[in-house]
Design a protein around this motif. Structure first.
Motif, mmCIF file in Angstrom:
data_model
loop_
_atom_site.group_PDB
_atom_site.id
_atom_site.type_symbol
_atom_site.label_atom_id
_atom_site.label_comp_id
_atom_site.label_asym_id
_atom_site.label_seq_id
_atom_site.Cartn_x
_atom_site.Cartn_y
_atom_site.Cartn_z
ATOM 1 N N LEU A 109 0.804 -1.218 0.000
ATOM 2 C CA LEU A 109 0.000 0.000 0.000
ATOM 3 C C LEU A 109 0.835 1.264 0.000
ATOM 4 O O LEU A 109 0.521 2.231 -0.691
ATOM 5 C CB LEU A 109 -0.903 0.042 1.247
ATOM 6 C CG LEU A 109 -2.155 -0.812 1.268
ATOM 7 C CD1 LEU A 109 -2.833 -0.665 2.632
ATOM 8 C CD2 LEU A 109 -3.117 -0.418 0.155
ATOM 9 N N GLU B 194 -9.635 0.085 -2.493
ATOM 10 C CA GLU B 194 -9.581 1.311 -3.282
ATOM 11 C C GLU B 194 -9.466 2.537 -2.380
ATOM 12 O O GLU B 194 -8.726 3.484 -2.668
ATOM 13 C CB GLU B 194 -10.821 1.409 -4.169
ATOM 14 C CG GLU B 194 -10.847 0.398 -5.303
ATOM 15 C CD GLU B 194 -12.188 0.356 -6.020
ATOM 16 O OE1 GLU B 194 -13.042 1.202 -5.714
ATOM 17 O OE2 GLU B 194 -12.365 -0.530 -6.886
ATOM 18 N N ARG C 275 -5.901 2.641 -1.039
ATOM 19 C CA ARG C 275 -4.971 3.136 -2.061
ATOM 20 C C ARG C 275 -5.093 4.641 -2.228
ATOM 21 O O ARG C 275 -4.101 5.353 -2.420
ATOM 22 C CB ARG C 275 -5.241 2.446 -3.397
ATOM 23 C CG ARG C 275 -4.991 0.945 -3.404
ATOM 24 C CD ARG C 275 -5.266 0.358 -4.760
ATOM 25 N NE ARG C 275 -5.312 -1.097 -4.737
ATOM 26 C CZ ARG C 275 -6.372 -1.815 -5.078
ATOM 27 N NH1 ARG C 275 -7.497 -1.205 -5.457
ATOM 28 N NH2 ARG C 275 -6.327 -3.127 -5.031
ATOM 29 N N VAL D 205 -1.455 5.505 -3.644
ATOM 30 C CA VAL D 205 -0.763 4.463 -4.393
ATOM 31 C C VAL D 205 -1.718 3.891 -5.418
ATOM 32 O O VAL D 205 -2.850 3.549 -5.095
ATOM 33 C CB VAL D 205 -0.254 3.328 -3.466
ATOM 34 C CG1 VAL D 205 0.382 2.210 -4.277
ATOM 35 C CG2 VAL D 205 0.753 3.902 -2.477
ATOM 36 N N PRO E 189 -3.435 1.097 -7.979
ATOM 37 C CA PRO E 189 -3.658 -0.337 -7.815
ATOM 38 C C PRO E 189 -2.491 -1.143 -8.336
ATOM 39 O O PRO E 189 -1.914 -0.848 -9.379
ATOM 40 C CB PRO E 189 -4.926 -0.587 -8.641
ATOM 41 C CG PRO E 189 -5.618 0.734 -8.668
ATOM 42 C CD PRO E 189 -4.526 1.757 -8.707
#
Length: 299
Positions: free
Chosen positions: A159, A271, A274, A279, A281
């Motif tokens: 992550l 999601e 992230r 970051v 995927p």
């Protein structure tokens, strides 16, 4: 099948021993053996080979591991669905390691409130091992941890490639051992810190939690290691300064979730994680042990 049998099977797999499984489950070794015999009778297959070193899986046991994990997860998901709050379609439960929750969990909650309003949100903070155990047992959907151990049936996704940097309230941006504060970032950090700073092993002040150490340094002054992204605003404002020439320590964060997880629930959570860690995927990866790197001359 009694879900307790699957839980017992997974605990033996995780601990590698009937004895340790009994201790972890707070039952007798006789009860563990009886549950395994019942499970083997249901499956008509031998699942473990016991020896002096503990217990190893047979081929049938290896095949059953993923199914046992899925059985527990489906059961826990069913329990969550029965007690849904009004207006919510499902529940997502996420756990975060003590050293990583601030400010990640709050940022995640705020984002999920608008991006996934159909989900009821549950958050917890705990130790890495315990969180991963709960993901494997199906009582936790996602765990965010620093150094996860690979386990059958679990996926690991990077992550955040965070790092720990040495900062100080001193305008001179130099290290003074007398005002050094040791912040406990885990055993890997402790080992590498001991090699880099053997004279700072016994600091006058130690903090077992990052936010506590941060607030102490900001209030009383001093020098300590903190996560760069969390401290960046203090560096930008001039309230803190990077110590020149100090080593940096990698401190990545990983998301751990089950291979058989309900992705209609887990995917929005990932999601959201992230997004708040900025970051993109990525494919699931194996954990990488943190290392010590020296900053460039311009750092």
């Amino acid at each position: 099948m009694d879900i307790t049998l699957a839980r017992t099977f997974l605990e033996i797999v995780a601990s590698g021993s009937f004895v340790r499984a009994a201790e972890n489950l707070h039952i007798t070794q006789t009860a563990v053996s009886a549950r395994v015999r019942t499970l083997e009778e249901h499956l008509d297959a031998k699942l473990f080979v016991r020896n002096k070193a503990g217990a190893t899986l047979t081929h049938a046991g290896e095949q059953f591991t993923r199914h046992a994990s899925m059985l527990v997860q489906v059961w826990e998901r069913a329990r969550h669905h029965v007690a849904l709050p009004p207006g919510r379609e499902s529940v997502i439960t996420i756990g975060c390691e003590l050293s990583l929750w601030d400010p990640l969990l709050l940022d995640w909650l705020l984002r999920m409130r608008t991006s996934a309003p159909h989900l009821a949100l549950r958050t917890e903070v705990g130790l890495s091992h315990d969180l991963i155990e709960r993901v494997a047992a199906g009582t936790l959907d996602v765990a965010v941890v620093y150094a996860p151990q690979l386990r059958p049936g679990l996926r690991i996704e990077l992550l955040l490639e965070e790092k720990l940097v040495l900062v100080t309230t001193r305008a001179s941006a130099t290290l003074h051992p007398e005002d050094y504060v040791y912040v406990d970032w885990g055993p890997e950090f402790a080992a590498q810190h001991g090699l880099a700073f053997p004279h700072l092993v016994n600091a006058g002040v130690s903090a077992g939690l990052g936010p506590l150490g941060r607030e102490y340094v900001l209030a009383a002054g001093g020098t300590a290691y903190f996560r760069l992204q969390v401290m960046q605003k203090y560096l930008d404002s001039g309230r803190l300064h990077r110590v020149r020439g100090a080593p940096e320590f990698l401190y990545p964060a990983y998301a751990v979730f089950a291979e058989g997880a309900d992705m209609s629930v887990v995917a929005p959570a990932l999601e959201g994680l992230r997004a708040v860690t900025q970051v993109a995927p990525a494919a699931a990866v194996a954990p990488v042990a943190p290392d010590v790197t020296r900053p460039s001359p311009s750092a």
